[in-house]
Design a protein around this motif. Structure first.
Motif, mmCIF file in Angstrom:
data_model
loop_
_atom_site.group_PDB
_atom_site.id
_atom_site.type_symbol
_atom_site.label_atom_id
_atom_site.label_comp_id
_atom_site.label_asym_id
_atom_site.label_seq_id
_atom_site.Cartn_x
_atom_site.Cartn_y
_atom_site.Cartn_z
ATOM 1 N N ILE A 11 0.867 -1.182 0.000
ATOM 2 C CA ILE A 11 0.000 0.000 0.000
ATOM 3 C C ILE A 11 0.904 1.232 0.000
ATOM 4 N N VAL A 12 0.830 2.020 -1.055
ATOM 5 C CA VAL A 12 1.693 3.191 -1.184
ATOM 6 C C VAL A 12 0.852 4.451 -1.067
ATOM 7 N N PHE A 13 1.250 5.349 -0.156
ATOM 8 C CA PHE A 13 0.609 6.654 -0.003
ATOM 9 C C PHE A 13 1.468 7.678 -0.737
ATOM 10 N N ALA A 14 0.890 8.306 -1.757
ATOM 11 C CA ALA A 14 1.692 9.182 -2.600
ATOM 12 C C ALA A 14 0.880 10.382 -3.044
ATOM 13 N N ASN A 15 1.497 11.548 -2.917
ATOM 14 C CA ASN A 15 0.929 12.804 -3.392
ATOM 15 C C ASN A 15 2.077 13.796 -3.391
ATOM 16 N N GLU A 16 2.336 14.440 -4.513
ATOM 17 C CA GLU A 16 3.474 15.345 -4.594
ATOM 18 C C GLU A 16 3.204 16.704 -3.967
ATOM 19 N N LYS A 17 2.040 16.842 -3.337
ATOM 20 C CA LYS A 17 1.716 18.074 -2.615
ATOM 21 C C LYS A 17 1.639 17.764 -1.127
ATOM 22 N N GLY A 18 2.264 18.571 -0.289
ATOM 23 C CA GLY A 18 2.208 18.358 1.149
ATOM 24 C C GLY A 18 0.917 18.884 1.754
ATOM 25 N N GLY A 19 0.720 18.590 3.035
ATOM 26 C CA GLY A 19 -0.408 19.143 3.765
ATOM 27 C C GLY A 19 -1.737 18.478 3.505
ATOM 28 N N THR A 20 -1.716 17.244 3.015
ATOM 29 C CA THR A 20 -2.965 16.548 2.692
ATOM 30 C C THR A 20 -3.345 15.490 3.733
ATOM 31 N N GLY A 21 -2.572 15.381 4.815
ATOM 32 C CA GLY A 21 -2.842 14.357 5.813
ATOM 33 C C GLY A 21 -2.356 12.982 5.396
ATOM 34 N N LYS A 22 -1.425 12.936 4.461
ATOM 35 C CA LYS A 22 -0.947 11.670 3.899
ATOM 36 C C LYS A 22 -0.289 10.773 4.944
ATOM 37 N N SER A 23 0.642 11.329 5.700
ATOM 38 C CA SER A 23 1.373 10.511 6.670
ATOM 39 C C SER A 23 0.473 10.071 7.832
ATOM 40 N N THR A 24 -0.389 10.982 8.303
ATOM 41 C CA THR A 24 -1.326 10.622 9.372
ATOM 42 C C THR A 24 -2.244 9.492 8.919
ATOM 43 N N ARG A 48 13.472 13.551 5.081
ATOM 44 C CA ARG A 48 13.579 14.893 5.647
ATOM 45 C C ARG A 48 12.599 15.076 6.809
ATOM 46 N N GLN A 49 11.312 14.918 6.534
ATOM 47 C CA GLN A 49 10.319 15.104 7.598
ATOM 48 C C GLN A 49 10.175 13.865 8.468
ATOM 49 N N ARG A 50 10.236 12.682 7.856
ATOM 50 C CA ARG A 50 10.219 11.416 8.597
ATOM 51 C C ARG A 50 9.015 11.328 9.550
ATOM 52 N N THR A 51 7.844 11.758 9.084
ATOM 53 C CA THR A 51 6.672 11.806 9.959
ATOM 54 C C THR A 51 6.237 10.422 10.406
ATOM 55 N N LEU A 100 2.699 -4.160 3.508
ATOM 56 C CA LEU A 100 3.769 -3.182 3.587
ATOM 57 C C LEU A 100 3.178 -1.820 3.227
ATOM 58 N N VAL A 101 3.211 -0.884 4.187
ATOM 59 C CA VAL A 101 2.687 0.465 3.990
ATOM 60 C C VAL A 101 3.872 1.389 3.723
ATOM 61 N N ILE A 102 3.860 2.059 2.579
ATOM 62 C CA ILE A 102 4.955 2.956 2.201
ATOM 63 C C ILE A 102 4.436 4.378 2.150
ATOM 64 N N ASP A 103 5.099 5.274 2.885
ATOM 65 C CA ASP A 103 4.768 6.699 2.843
ATOM 66 C C ASP A 103 5.840 7.411 2.037
ATOM 67 N N THR A 104 5.423 8.261 1.110
ATOM 68 C CA THR A 104 6.362 8.937 0.221
ATOM 69 C C THR A 104 6.384 10.440 0.513
ATOM 70 N N PRO A 105 7.424 11.147 0.055
ATOM 71 C CA PRO A 105 7.505 12.587 0.301
ATOM 72 C C PRO A 105 6.421 13.350 -0.444
ATOM 73 N N GLY A 106 6.067 14.530 0.072
ATOM 74 C CA GLY A 106 5.117 15.404 -0.591
ATOM 75 C C GLY A 106 5.803 16.269 -1.633
ATOM 76 N N ARG A 107 6.549 15.618 -2.514
ATOM 77 C CA ARG A 107 7.277 16.304 -3.590
ATOM 78 C C ARG A 107 7.667 15.231 -4.608
ATOM 79 N N ASP A 108 8.116 15.681 -5.763
ATOM 80 C CA ASP A 108 8.591 14.724 -6.759
ATOM 81 C C ASP A 108 9.845 14.041 -6.227
ATOM 82 N N ASP A 109 9.871 12.713 -6.306
ATOM 83 C CA ASP A 109 10.957 11.953 -5.707
ATOM 84 C C ASP A 109 11.128 10.657 -6.494
#
Length: 271
Positions: A11-24, A48-51, A100-109
């Motif tokens: 399960i991959v959580f991905a959005n290149e924009k921050g502030g969407t509650g992705k990591s939570t 970087r943020q490692r939320t 496996l839950v993967i959290d990605t950065p809120g930017r292009d990566d």
């Protein structure tokens, strides 16, 4: 290698924009699955943020400090530098995991792009605004009709084609509408209509997510989630409503069950 030796669901959580509650949202999904008895691993690609990593570190500290028995995924954080680090962590966390839950950065990566191609379920959280919508689609400024998909929809389209070529599997792309409470009603309807149009064009599922609630920010220092109601005392109406949101979101995600024989389960440690 999109699936693990035990048929791990990625399960991959991905959005290149921050502030969407992705990591939570990623943490809540991981804990909800672990609370059902699944063996869950988490990989935080946002070095970087490692939320997600800090959230689960806080949770481990709470378990140690209080002696409370809380469902606890194993987790690791990538260094964001080398393919070798990503591939090593990815392979190790797959072993023995149901999810496996993967959290990605809120930017292009680049590692987020790689993770997207390996997803079984790809979750893109977004706030209910045309600022967030612009990531996946563009609308006419007068009619609010969708004019074309945006670059991120095209990126996910390419990821799905890559996955199909690799093993013939289909990525279930889910767009998650987070933080709906304080948006003006007319705007909500317009965004809903645009999302519904775009979903038919590019092939994602649209589901409700988590609301904008102070409780989610308050739980972070202790690493708790709405699953852990017994650990944070008496529940108010906001807690009850948040738990219901989480239940509805988990049901709408339609994740496959990963039942294992009790003898196989034991203590989950990554290889």
């Amino acid at each position: 290698m999109p699936s693990g030796p035990d048929n791990t669901h990625v399960i991959v959580f991905a959005n290149e924009k921050g502030g969407t509650g992705k990591s939570t949202t990623a943490v809540h999904v991981a804990i909800a699955l672990a609370a059902k008895g699944a063996r869950v691993a988490c990989l935080d690609l946002d070095h970087r943020q490692r939320t997600v990593g800090r959230y689960l570190d806080n949770r481990a500290a709470t378990v140690k400090r209080t002696g409370t028995d809380l469902p606890m995924p194993v987790h690791a954080t990538g260094d964001g530098k080398t393919d070798a680090n990503f591939e090593d962590l990815y392979a190790r966390l797959l072993v023995g995991a149901d999810y496996l839950v993967i959290d990605t950065p809120g930017r292009d990566d680049p590692f987020a792009r790689t993770a997207a191609t390996r997803a079984d379920t790809l979750v893109t959280p977004m706030n209910d605004s045309f600022v967030d919508f612009d990531l996946i689609g563009q609308v006419d400024p007068e009619t609010y009709k969708v004019t074309r998909p945006s670059f991120y929809s095209e990126l996910i389209w390419d990821a799905r084609k890559s996955r199909a070529r690799t093993d013939g599997a289909t990525i279930d792309w889910v767009v998650l509408r987070n933080r709906l409470q304080h948006i003006e009603a007319r705007n909500m309807r317009r965004v809903q209509e645009a999302l519904t149009q775009l979903a038919k064009r590019v092939g994602f599922r649209l589901i409700p997510g988590l609301g904008e609630r102070v409780i989610y920010r308050e739980l972070f220092p202790a690493g708790l989630t709405m699953i852990d109601s017994k650990a944070f005392g008496q529940m108010g109406l906001a807690h009850v409503a948040a738990r219901q949101e989480l239940r509805e979101m988990m049901a709408a995600l339609s994740l496959p069950d990963r039942p294992l024989a009790e003898a196989q389960r034991g203590v989950f440690e990554p290889a």
